[in-house]
Scaffold this motif. Structure first.
Motif, mmCIF file in Angstrom:
data_model
loop_
_atom_site.group_PDB
_atom_site.id
_atom_site.type_symbol
_atom_site.label_atom_id
_atom_site.label_comp_id
_atom_site.label_asym_id
_atom_site.label_seq_id
_atom_site.Cartn_x
_atom_site.Cartn_y
_atom_site.Cartn_z
ATOM 1 N N ALA A 29 0.826 -1.205 0.000
ATOM 2 C CA ALA A 29 0.000 0.000 0.000
ATOM 3 C C ALA A 29 0.863 1.259 0.000
ATOM 4 O O ALA A 29 0.650 2.173 -0.801
ATOM 5 C CB ALA A 29 -0.950 -0.009 1.196
ATOM 6 N N ASN A 30 1.845 1.298 0.883
ATOM 7 C CA ASN A 30 2.696 2.493 0.948
ATOM 8 C C ASN A 30 3.659 2.594 -0.233
ATOM 9 O O ASN A 30 3.933 3.689 -0.707
ATOM 10 C CB ASN A 30 3.454 2.541 2.274
ATOM 11 N N VAL A 31 4.154 1.467 -0.714
ATOM 12 C CA VAL A 31 5.051 1.493 -1.870
ATOM 13 C C VAL A 31 4.305 2.013 -3.089
ATOM 14 O O VAL A 31 4.787 2.876 -3.819
ATOM 15 C CB VAL A 31 5.660 0.100 -2.138
ATOM 16 N N CYS A 32 3.106 1.518 -3.291
ATOM 17 C CA CYS A 32 2.336 1.963 -4.453
ATOM 18 C C CYS A 32 1.984 3.438 -4.337
ATOM 19 O O CYS A 32 2.070 4.175 -5.320
ATOM 20 C CB CYS A 32 1.157 1.028 -4.589
ATOM 21 N N ALA A 33 1.624 3.903 -3.161
ATOM 22 C CA ALA A 33 1.322 5.324 -2.969
ATOM 23 C C ALA A 33 2.567 6.184 -3.215
ATOM 24 O O ALA A 33 2.474 7.241 -3.853
ATOM 25 C CB ALA A 33 0.780 5.565 -1.562
ATOM 26 N N ALA A 34 3.716 5.732 -2.736
ATOM 27 C CA ALA A 34 4.956 6.496 -2.917
ATOM 28 C C ALA A 34 5.331 6.597 -4.396
ATOM 29 O O ALA A 34 5.690 7.678 -4.885
ATOM 30 C CB ALA A 34 6.088 5.860 -2.112
ATOM 31 N N ILE A 35 5.240 5.481 -5.115
ATOM 32 C CA ILE A 35 5.566 5.489 -6.547
ATOM 33 C C ILE A 35 4.594 6.402 -7.296
ATOM 34 O O ILE A 35 4.998 7.238 -8.102
ATOM 35 C CB ILE A 35 5.504 4.061 -7.138
ATOM 36 N N HIS A 36 3.326 6.234 -7.014
ATOM 37 C CA HIS A 36 2.287 6.994 -7.713
ATOM 38 C C HIS A 36 2.461 8.499 -7.517
ATOM 39 O O HIS A 36 2.406 9.272 -8.472
ATOM 40 C CB HIS A 36 0.909 6.533 -7.210
ATOM 41 N N GLU A 37 2.716 8.891 -6.292
ATOM 42 C CA GLU A 37 2.866 10.311 -5.989
ATOM 43 C C GLU A 37 4.154 10.887 -6.585
ATOM 44 O O GLU A 37 4.147 11.957 -7.185
ATOM 45 C CB GLU A 37 2.849 10.537 -4.477
ATOM 46 N N ALA A 38 5.238 10.161 -6.445
ATOM 47 C CA ALA A 38 6.530 10.672 -6.907
ATOM 48 C C ALA A 38 6.632 10.736 -8.428
ATOM 49 O O ALA A 38 7.210 11.675 -8.979
ATOM 50 C CB ALA A 38 7.668 9.816 -6.355
ATOM 51 N N MET A 39 6.060 9.738 -9.100
ATOM 52 C CA MET A 39 6.263 9.630 -10.539
ATOM 53 C C MET A 39 5.077 10.148 -11.360
ATOM 54 O O MET A 39 5.210 10.344 -12.565
ATOM 55 C CB MET A 39 6.569 8.176 -10.913
ATOM 56 N N GLY A 40 3.925 10.313 -10.736
ATOM 57 C CA GLY A 40 2.770 10.855 -11.439
ATOM 58 C C GLY A 40 2.160 9.928 -12.472
ATOM 59 O O GLY A 40 1.568 10.391 -13.455
ATOM 60 N N PHE A 41 2.273 8.619 -12.256
ATOM 61 C CA PHE A 41 1.679 7.669 -13.190
ATOM 62 C C PHE A 41 0.158 7.691 -13.077
ATOM 63 O O PHE A 41 -0.405 8.128 -12.073
ATOM 64 C CB PHE A 41 2.205 6.255 -12.935
ATOM 65 N N TRP A 42 -0.528 7.162 -14.084
ATOM 66 C CA TRP A 42 -1.989 7.176 -14.104
ATOM 67 C C TRP A 42 -2.576 6.106 -13.182
ATOM 68 O O TRP A 42 -3.539 6.350 -12.466
ATOM 69 C CB TRP A 42 -2.490 6.996 -15.543
ATOM 70 N N TRP A 43 -1.994 4.905 -13.191
ATOM 71 C CA TRP A 43 -2.468 3.824 -12.318
ATOM 72 C C TRP A 43 -1.251 3.067 -11.819
ATOM 73 O O TRP A 43 -0.368 2.702 -12.598
ATOM 74 C CB TRP A 43 -3.393 2.867 -13.076
ATOM 75 N N THR A 44 -1.198 2.842 -10.527
ATOM 76 C CA THR A 44 -0.070 2.146 -9.906
ATOM 77 C C THR A 44 -0.629 1.175 -8.890
ATOM 78 O O THR A 44 -1.365 1.588 -7.985
ATOM 79 C CB THR A 44 0.851 3.148 -9.172
ATOM 80 N N GLY A 45 -0.315 -0.102 -9.009
ATOM 81 C CA GLY A 45 -0.850 -1.035 -8.033
ATOM 82 C C GLY A 45 -0.242 -2.420 -8.114
ATOM 83 O O GLY A 45 0.584 -2.714 -8.981
ATOM 84 N N PHE A 46 -0.683 -3.226 -7.191
ATOM 85 C CA PHE A 46 -0.218 -4.609 -7.097
ATOM 86 C C PHE A 46 -1.369 -5.567 -7.339
ATOM 87 O O PHE A 46 -2.506 -5.310 -6.940
ATOM 88 C CB PHE A 46 0.360 -4.884 -5.705
#
Length: 153
Positions: A29-46
């Motif tokens: 949950a936190n890894v996906c949120a960190a990647i999504h916020e930092a990189m600005g991707f459209w969808w990030t998840g596991f």
């Protein structure tokens, strides 16, 4: 700031964020949120391996497909082939599963257990064509290796 520098900062942030944590879902949950916020991707998840299929796990972005079969779509193919897959144009990927018509390019990175079995995949989508390259592959694979270290036995 260029992509490499963003990833360097992100990787250090994730390493500190998950240090000592053993709950896989919390970490994802936190890894996906960190990647999504930092990189600005459209969808990030596991997607997590569960009873012979990939089941939606923690994510950031719009609603997504909840179940993906082994070898199906980009996620299922990455699971089957046990490797990262970069897709510059999802419309050119045979069997692509379109959770949204807005997705144009994708990268999927396997997460391995300590026993070298795939336990999840990290799936990232972009609204733009050809978003992902070898820089993304290298850093996202490094991040996914960190997830192996924090897994419970």
């Amino acid at each position: 700031m260029d992509k490499t520098e963003k990833y360097r900062i992100l990787t250090a942030q994730i390493r500190a964020l998950i240090d000592g944590e053993t709950d896989g879902v919390a970490v994802m949950a936190n890894v996906c949120a960190a990647i999504h916020e930092a990189m600005g991707f459209w969808w990030t998840g596991f997607y997590r391996v569960n009873d012979g299929e990939l089941v939606l796990g923690p994510f950031q972005g719009p609603v997504a497909c909840m179940h993906i079969g082994f070898g199906k779509g980009v996620c299922g193919t990455a699971w089957k082939e046990k490797r990262t897959i970069i897709v510059p144009d999802v419309e050119q990927f045979p069997g692509h599963i379109a959770c949204s018509s807005l997705s144009r390019s994708e990268i999927v990175v396997p997460v391995f257990s300590k026993d070298k079995e795939i336990v999840a995949v990290l799936d990232i989508d972009s609204k733009d064509l050809s978003t992902f390259d070898e820089t993304d592959r290298a850093y996202l694979e490094e991040i996914c290796r960190m997830l192996t270290i924090c897994q419970k036995r």
